[in-house]
Design an enzyme around this catalytic site. Sequence first.
Site, PDB file in Angstrom:
ATOM      1  N   LYS A 116       1.970  -2.202   8.960  1.00 39.42           N
ATOM      2  CA  LYS A 116       2.986  -1.420   8.710  1.00 39.42           C
ATOM      3  C   LYS A 116       4.157  -1.881   9.529  1.00 39.42           C
ATOM      4  CE  LYS A 116       4.643   3.133   9.066  1.00 39.42           C
ATOM      5  NZ  LYS A 116       4.402   4.725   9.359  1.00 39.42           N
ATOM      6  N   VAL A 166       7.382  -0.594   5.432  1.00 41.83           N
ATOM      7  CA  VAL A 166       6.594  -0.960   4.298  1.00 41.83           C
ATOM      8  C   VAL A 166       5.198  -1.148   5.067  1.00 41.83           C
ATOM      9  CG1 VAL A 166       6.344  -2.876   2.446  1.00 41.83           C
ATOM     10  CG2 VAL A 166       8.518  -2.359   3.449  1.00 41.83           C
ATOM     11  N   ASP A 207       3.841  16.096  10.440  1.00 43.68           N
ATOM     12  CA  ASP A 207       3.968  15.468   9.167  1.00 43.68           C
ATOM     13  C   ASP A 207       2.539  15.599   8.311  1.00 43.68           C
ATOM     14  OD1 ASP A 207       5.592  15.010   7.121  1.00 43.68           O
ATOM     15  OD2 ASP A 207       5.795  12.639   7.767  1.00 43.68           O
ATOM     16  N   GLY A 251       7.948   3.698   3.007  1.00 43.97           N
ATOM     17  CA  GLY A 251       8.899   4.851   3.430  1.00 43.97           C
ATOM     18  C   GLY A 251      10.435   4.300   3.390  1.00 43.97           C
ATOM     19  N   LYS A 252      11.263   5.220   4.173  1.00 42.09           N
ATOM     20  CA  LYS A 252      12.481   4.601   4.093  1.00 42.09           C
ATOM     21  C   LYS A 252      12.875   3.462   4.959  1.00 42.09           C
ATOM     22  CE  LYS A 252      14.682   9.093   3.715  1.00 42.09           C
ATOM     23  NZ  LYS A 252      15.352  10.271   4.617  1.00 42.09           N
ATOM     24  N   PHE A 253      12.117   3.252   6.102  1.00 37.56           N
ATOM     25  CA  PHE A 253      12.227   2.141   6.950  1.00 37.56           C
ATOM     26  C   PHE A 253      11.025   1.505   7.423  1.00 37.56           C
ATOM     27  CE2 PHE A 253      15.215   5.749   8.022  1.00 37.56           C
ATOM     28  CZ  PHE A 253      16.264   5.102   7.844  1.00 37.56           C
ATOM     29  N   LEU A 305       0.826  -1.175  -0.036  1.00 39.04           N
ATOM     30  CA  LEU A 305       0.060   0.100  -0.009  1.00 39.04           C
ATOM     31  C   LEU A 305       0.833   1.461   0.044  1.00 39.04           C
ATOM     32  CD1 LEU A 305      -2.525  -1.244   2.710  1.00 39.04           C
ATOM     33  CD2 LEU A 305      -3.065  -1.016   0.229  1.00 39.04           C
ATOM     34  N   GLY A 306       2.143   1.337   0.521  1.00 36.73           N
ATOM     35  CA  GLY A 306       2.968   2.233   0.372  1.00 36.73           C
ATOM     36  C   GLY A 306       4.219   1.879   1.148  1.00 36.73           C
TER      37      GLY A 306
HETATM   38  P1  ADP Z   1       6.113   6.357   6.018  1.00 37.58           P
HETATM   39  O1  ADP Z   1       6.388   6.816   7.280  1.00 37.58           O
HETATM   40  O2  ADP Z   1       6.783   5.537   5.369  1.00 37.58           O
HETATM   41  O3  ADP Z   1       5.464   7.703   5.239  1.00 37.58           O
HETATM   42  P2  ADP Z   1       3.080   5.999   6.447  1.00 37.58           P
HETATM   43  O4  ADP Z   1       2.538   5.477   7.554  1.00 37.58           O
HETATM   44  O5  ADP Z   1       2.742   7.195   6.018  1.00 37.58           O
HETATM   45  O6  ADP Z   1       4.613   5.345   6.312  1.00 37.58           O
HETATM   46  O7  ADP Z   1       2.587   4.668   5.414  1.00 37.58           O
HETATM   47  C1  ADP Z   1       3.035   4.868   3.961  1.00 37.58           C
HETATM   48  C2  ADP Z   1       1.829   4.723   3.030  1.00 37.58           C
HETATM   49  O8  ADP Z   1       1.225   3.434   3.147  1.00 37.58           O
HETATM   50  C3  ADP Z   1       0.738   5.945   3.312  1.00 37.58           C
HETATM   51  O9  ADP Z   1       1.158   7.090   2.455  1.00 37.58           O
HETATM   52  C4  ADP Z   1      -0.345   5.400   2.466  1.00 37.58           C
HETATM   53  O10 ADP Z   1      -0.346   5.509   1.021  1.00 37.58           O
HETATM   54  C5  ADP Z   1      -0.164   3.877   2.762  1.00 37.58           C
HETATM   55  N1  ADP Z   1      -0.792   3.432   4.249  1.00 37.58           N
HETATM   56  C6  ADP Z   1      -0.357   3.654   5.416  1.00 37.58           C
HETATM   57  N2  ADP Z   1      -1.361   3.402   6.399  1.00 37.58           N
HETATM   58  C7  ADP Z   1      -2.417   2.893   5.774  1.00 37.58           C
HETATM   59  C8  ADP Z   1      -3.820   2.477   6.052  1.00 37.58           C
HETATM   60  N3  ADP Z   1      -3.923   2.417   7.031  1.00 37.58           N
HETATM   61  N4  ADP Z   1      -4.657   2.086   4.954  1.00 37.58           N
HETATM   62  C9  ADP Z   1      -4.256   2.267   3.985  1.00 37.58           C
HETATM   63  N5  ADP Z   1      -2.857   2.641   3.277  1.00 37.58           N
HETATM   64  C10 ADP Z   1      -2.103   3.146   4.131  1.00 37.58           C
HETATM   65 MG    MG Z   2       3.951   8.886   5.462  1.00 39.29          MG
END
Ligand code: ADP
Ligand code: MG
Length: 320
Positions: free
Chosen positions: A53, A37, A149, A33-35, A30-31
Amino acid sequence: MAKSCLVSRTQTVPREDPFLSSYRLLGKELGRGKFAVVRKCVELGSGKEYAAKFLRKRRKGEDCRSNIINEIAILEMARFSPYVVDLHEVYETNNEIILVMEYAAGGEIFEQCVADQDEAFTEKDVVRLIRQILQGVLHLHTCNVVHLDLKPQNILLTSSNPLGDIRIVDFGLSRRVDTIKEVREILGTPEYVAPEVLNYEPISTATDMWSVGVLAYVMLTGVSPFQGETKQETFLNISQVNIQYGQEDFEGISDLAIDFIKSLLIKNPRKRIRADQCLKHPWLSSPIESEPLEEATIEKKESEVEAPEVTEELVLLASY
Ligand code: ADP
Ligand code: MG
């Protein structure tokens, strides 16, 4: 990261049994970041979908467990807002911590911010969504929590078509207001950070209010107001509040919307309006366009959420 800034107590006890005994992973990421998934999964017992996450405890050779614990603790503090993503449970293995969260099926509002006109938000949509964001932010601020953020990638939707409700995610940079000491170690995404972050000035709830102003601008126009060709240029644009409310980008958008944004994108944090004042702004308080305030305050949630890491190069800033 100054560990003293982090909240270290959580109510949630991480499970140590295998995550995959209780969940099956679904589809692609779904997404990322650096550390971290984020992956969709289904709970085997209930058949319910969640977003998991996966956060690495060691980052660049450093133990970051305390950052993840802070994230969990902040989510617990914010748990009673329906607009903050719900944390279902937490797992811990040798290398990672897994936050199992409510799945927000509509994805990031970012997608609609950059979409073509026919899929983009209407002003009426933005009024409804900004109200929800503000109700979530007001709740955080009432709990003495700052998100730090807030940006279109961290604001998700429960569904995209029809347009659902918002969920605030990613509490990786969040802090309790009274524990912030090392401001210079906390920095969000360049385009969305407030001038005081760039200038090493105190961070407060007003710092989030700047981001709400940027969010409203982006959601209405599809344009990121301070983005420059380079990071330095972006920082300079923010520091100088170099912003245009140009005819072209704001065509068809109400004067009240512009007035709202102007009351947030102000360099002096003390002059920005607070979340409760925003909700009373005429742009948002018109009965036709908005939903009842009560909705945000009643519901209870079971838990909280997640997210990752921080810091951008501050070296650049030294030149100002
Ligand atoms: P990061 O710290 O890596 O940015 P996030 O918590 O923002 O981590 O999650 C990264 C991405 O994953 C989000 O921008 C979103 O696209 C997806 N994501 C995160 N949480 C959810 C969720 N609860 N439901 C659906 N998608 C999610
Ligand atoms: Mg984020």
